[in-house]
Scaffold this motif. Structure first.
Motif, PDB file in Angstrom:
ATOM      1  N   THR A 181       2.284 -84.476 -15.917  1.00  0.00           N
ATOM      2  CA  THR A 181       1.243 -84.188 -16.892  1.00  0.00           C
ATOM      3  C   THR A 181       0.858 -85.465 -17.646  1.00  0.00           C
ATOM      4  O   THR A 181       1.613 -86.433 -17.684  1.00  0.00           O
ATOM      5  CB  THR A 181       1.706 -83.125 -17.904  1.00  0.00           C
ATOM      6  OG1 THR A 181       2.842 -83.624 -18.627  1.00  0.00           O
ATOM      7  CG2 THR A 181       2.071 -81.822 -17.200  1.00  0.00           C
ATOM      8  N   LYS A 183      -2.705 -81.700  -9.894  1.00  0.00           N
ATOM      9  CA  LYS A 183      -3.016 -80.640  -8.932  1.00  0.00           C
ATOM     10  C   LYS A 183      -2.849 -81.157  -7.512  1.00  0.00           C
ATOM     11  O   LYS A 183      -2.149 -80.556  -6.702  1.00  0.00           O
ATOM     12  CB  LYS A 183      -4.449 -80.146  -9.155  1.00  0.00           C
ATOM     13  CG  LYS A 183      -4.930 -79.089  -8.173  1.00  0.00           C
ATOM     14  CD  LYS A 183      -4.265 -77.756  -8.412  1.00  0.00           C
ATOM     15  CE  LYS A 183      -4.895 -76.671  -7.540  1.00  0.00           C
ATOM     16  NZ  LYS A 183      -4.230 -75.366  -7.746  1.00  0.00           N
ATOM     17  N   GLY A 210      -6.627 -82.961 -11.433  1.00  0.00           N
ATOM     18  CA  GLY A 210      -5.731 -82.411 -12.442  1.00  0.00           C
ATOM     19  C   GLY A 210      -6.193 -81.049 -12.929  1.00  0.00           C
ATOM     20  O   GLY A 210      -7.403 -80.798 -13.034  1.00  0.00           O
ATOM     21  N   GLU A 233      -2.091 -86.764 -21.096  1.00  0.00           N
ATOM     22  CA  GLU A 233      -3.031 -86.308 -22.108  1.00  0.00           C
ATOM     23  C   GLU A 233      -4.470 -86.333 -21.603  1.00  0.00           C
ATOM     24  O   GLU A 233      -5.288 -85.519 -22.023  1.00  0.00           O
ATOM     25  CB  GLU A 233      -2.902 -87.175 -23.360  1.00  0.00           C
ATOM     26  CG  GLU A 233      -1.594 -86.978 -24.115  1.00  0.00           C
ATOM     27  CD  GLU A 233      -1.566 -87.770 -25.409  1.00  0.00           C
ATOM     28  OE1 GLU A 233      -2.569 -88.465 -25.708  1.00  0.00           O
ATOM     29  OE2 GLU A 233      -0.544 -87.689 -26.121  1.00  0.00           O
ATOM     30  N   GLY A 240      -4.483 -81.757 -22.416  1.00  0.00           N
ATOM     31  CA  GLY A 240      -3.872 -82.489 -21.319  1.00  0.00           C
ATOM     32  C   GLY A 240      -4.140 -81.880 -19.960  1.00  0.00           C
ATOM     33  O   GLY A 240      -4.843 -80.862 -19.821  1.00  0.00           O
ATOM     34  N   PHE A 241      -3.562 -82.517 -18.929  1.00  0.00           N
ATOM     35  CA  PHE A 241      -3.771 -82.116 -17.537  1.00  0.00           C
ATOM     36  C   PHE A 241      -2.444 -82.178 -16.779  1.00  0.00           C
ATOM     37  O   PHE A 241      -1.597 -83.030 -17.053  1.00  0.00           O
ATOM     38  CB  PHE A 241      -4.778 -83.043 -16.850  1.00  0.00           C
ATOM     39  CG  PHE A 241      -6.154 -82.983 -17.441  1.00  0.00           C
ATOM     40  CD1 PHE A 241      -7.119 -82.157 -16.890  1.00  0.00           C
ATOM     41  CD2 PHE A 241      -6.481 -83.744 -18.556  1.00  0.00           C
ATOM     42  CE1 PHE A 241      -8.389 -82.099 -17.440  1.00  0.00           C
ATOM     43  CE2 PHE A 241      -7.749 -83.689 -19.117  1.00  0.00           C
ATOM     44  CZ  PHE A 241      -8.708 -82.865 -18.556  1.00  0.00           C
ATOM     45  N   GLU A 242      -2.326 -81.289 -15.813  1.00  0.00           N
ATOM     46  CA  GLU A 242      -1.185 -81.312 -14.896  1.00  0.00           C
ATOM     47  C   GLU A 242      -1.689 -81.665 -13.500  1.00  0.00           C
ATOM     48  O   GLU A 242      -2.753 -81.193 -13.081  1.00  0.00           O
ATOM     49  CB  GLU A 242      -0.478 -79.966 -14.863  1.00  0.00           C
ATOM     50  CG  GLU A 242       0.737 -79.941 -13.922  1.00  0.00           C
ATOM     51  CD  GLU A 242       1.503 -78.635 -13.973  1.00  0.00           C
ATOM     52  OE1 GLU A 242       2.515 -78.513 -13.256  1.00  0.00           O
ATOM     53  OE2 GLU A 242       1.076 -77.718 -14.713  1.00  0.00           O
ATOM     54  N   ALA A 299       6.587 -81.577 -12.459  1.00  0.00           N
ATOM     55  CA  ALA A 299       5.497 -81.311 -13.391  1.00  0.00           C
ATOM     56  C   ALA A 299       4.979 -82.636 -13.925  1.00  0.00           C
ATOM     57  O   ALA A 299       5.528 -83.209 -14.864  1.00  0.00           O
ATOM     58  CB  ALA A 299       5.966 -80.420 -14.531  1.00  0.00           C
ATOM     59  N   LEU A 359      -4.422 -78.052 -18.871  1.00  0.00           N
ATOM     60  CA  LEU A 359      -3.340 -77.240 -19.401  1.00  0.00           C
ATOM     61  C   LEU A 359      -3.908 -76.086 -20.228  1.00  0.00           C
ATOM     62  O   LEU A 359      -4.992 -76.192 -20.813  1.00  0.00           O
ATOM     63  CB  LEU A 359      -2.419 -78.092 -20.262  1.00  0.00           C
ATOM     64  CG  LEU A 359      -1.678 -79.235 -19.535  1.00  0.00           C
ATOM     65  CD1 LEU A 359      -0.880 -80.062 -20.535  1.00  0.00           C
ATOM     66  CD2 LEU A 359      -0.775 -78.684 -18.452  1.00  0.00           C
ATOM     67  N   LEU A 402      -3.527 -89.668 -16.247  1.00  0.00           N
ATOM     68  CA  LEU A 402      -2.914 -89.041 -15.084  1.00  0.00           C
ATOM     69  C   LEU A 402      -3.190 -89.868 -13.833  1.00  0.00           C
ATOM     70  O   LEU A 402      -2.281 -90.111 -13.015  1.00  0.00           O
ATOM     71  CB  LEU A 402      -3.461 -87.619 -14.909  1.00  0.00           C
ATOM     72  CG  LEU A 402      -2.825 -86.775 -13.787  1.00  0.00           C
ATOM     73  CD1 LEU A 402      -1.341 -86.551 -14.067  1.00  0.00           C
ATOM     74  CD2 LEU A 402      -3.549 -85.433 -13.655  1.00  0.00           C
TER      75      LEU A 402
END
Length: 261
Positions: free
Chosen positions: A171, A242, A230, A173, A238-240, A169, A233, A178
């Motif tokens: 992630t 992809k 990304g 902000e 924030g972003f995870e 994971a 979330l 990222l």
């Protein structure tokens, strides 16, 4: 008739010249981009482990009345008709094309950070601390610093490799954070790569940012271009990660199937 042995010798010689040029230009080149002669380039969101040093190219001798260009000609570099891309130039900057080799020559055109249709004429000249190639772009012929030119190689999905390096994971902000995290995972520490945001970040259904990682200690590979996607979330904060697409930035022209060979 050129024998296979002599062809390999020419290829090897061309490779040595290109590698030497890249070592000199990477170590000593200023970002030959926008701004007046002797000025540092416009600030850019760089994430290099070691910030890139902006050192102005020593003033080149002006062309003589007879039309002689500054520097010395270099053979076995780019071939006439080779198609190159601009690399390592920040998203809010440009690469200057000048009337002659050197930062003291007049600017005749500018190239965007993602320009990929720059055509080499085959002429390259060496100045004390940089190499310059004559190129054709936007119906204009001029000279550009080879530290910011490369052949575009294949594009691959390297998401799995990045996840292996950073964890399941990933992630951050912001999309910029990222992208920087991914770029650092793909960069070299010895030699230290230069990381430059060349496009974005943008945010829609997915976030997206493009970064160039230049300087990997590979004589065939100038660096890589990373397009990082990304997923926002659910919290909206924030972003995870992809996916990540990686394009090879080749130091020399190879075959159609392997431009970095």
């Amino acid at each position: 008739m050129v024998t296979l042995t002599s062809q390999r010798s020419l290829t090897g010689l061309r490779t040595l010249v290109v590698v030497a040029a890249l070592l000199v230009t990477t170590a000593c080149a200023s970002t030959e981009s926008s701004g007046p002669v002797g000025a540092s380039p416009a600030p850019s969101p760089s994430a290099s482990p070691t910030p890139q040093t902006s050192t102005s190219e020593p003033a080149s001798p002006e062309a003589s009345p007879g039309g002689a260009l500054p520097g010395e000609p270099v053979e076995f570099f780019y071939s006439g008709g080779d198609v190159l891309a601009v690399v390592g130039v920040a998203a809010d900057d440009v690469l200057n094309v000048r009337s002659a080799p050197g930062v003291d020559a007049d600017i005749v055109a500018t190239l965007a950070p993602l320009a990929a249709d720059v055509v080499a004429t085959g002429s390259v000249r060496q100045l004390p601390r940089s190499f310059w190639a004559e190129v054709e772009a936007d119906d204009t012929t001029g000279w550009a610093n080879v530290a910011f030119l490369a052949y575009l190689g294949p594009t691959d999905d390297v998401t799995a490799e990045v996840v292996d390096d950073l964890g399941d994971a990933v992630t951050a902000e912001t999309m910029l954070d990222l992208g920087r995290a991914v770029a650092r995972a793909r960069a070299s520490t010895d030699p230290a790569s230069t990381i430059t945001v060349v496009d974005g970040p943008t945010v829609g259904d997915l976030g997206e940012v493009t970064l160039d990682v230049i300087g990997l200690g590979d004589d065939a590979l100038s660096g890589v271009r990373l397009v990082v996607f990304g997923q926002p979330l659910e919290s909206g904060e924030g972003f995870e990660l992809k996916s990540v697409e990686q394009t090879s930035l080749c130091a020399r022209g190879g075959s159609e199937t392997d431009p970095c060979a």
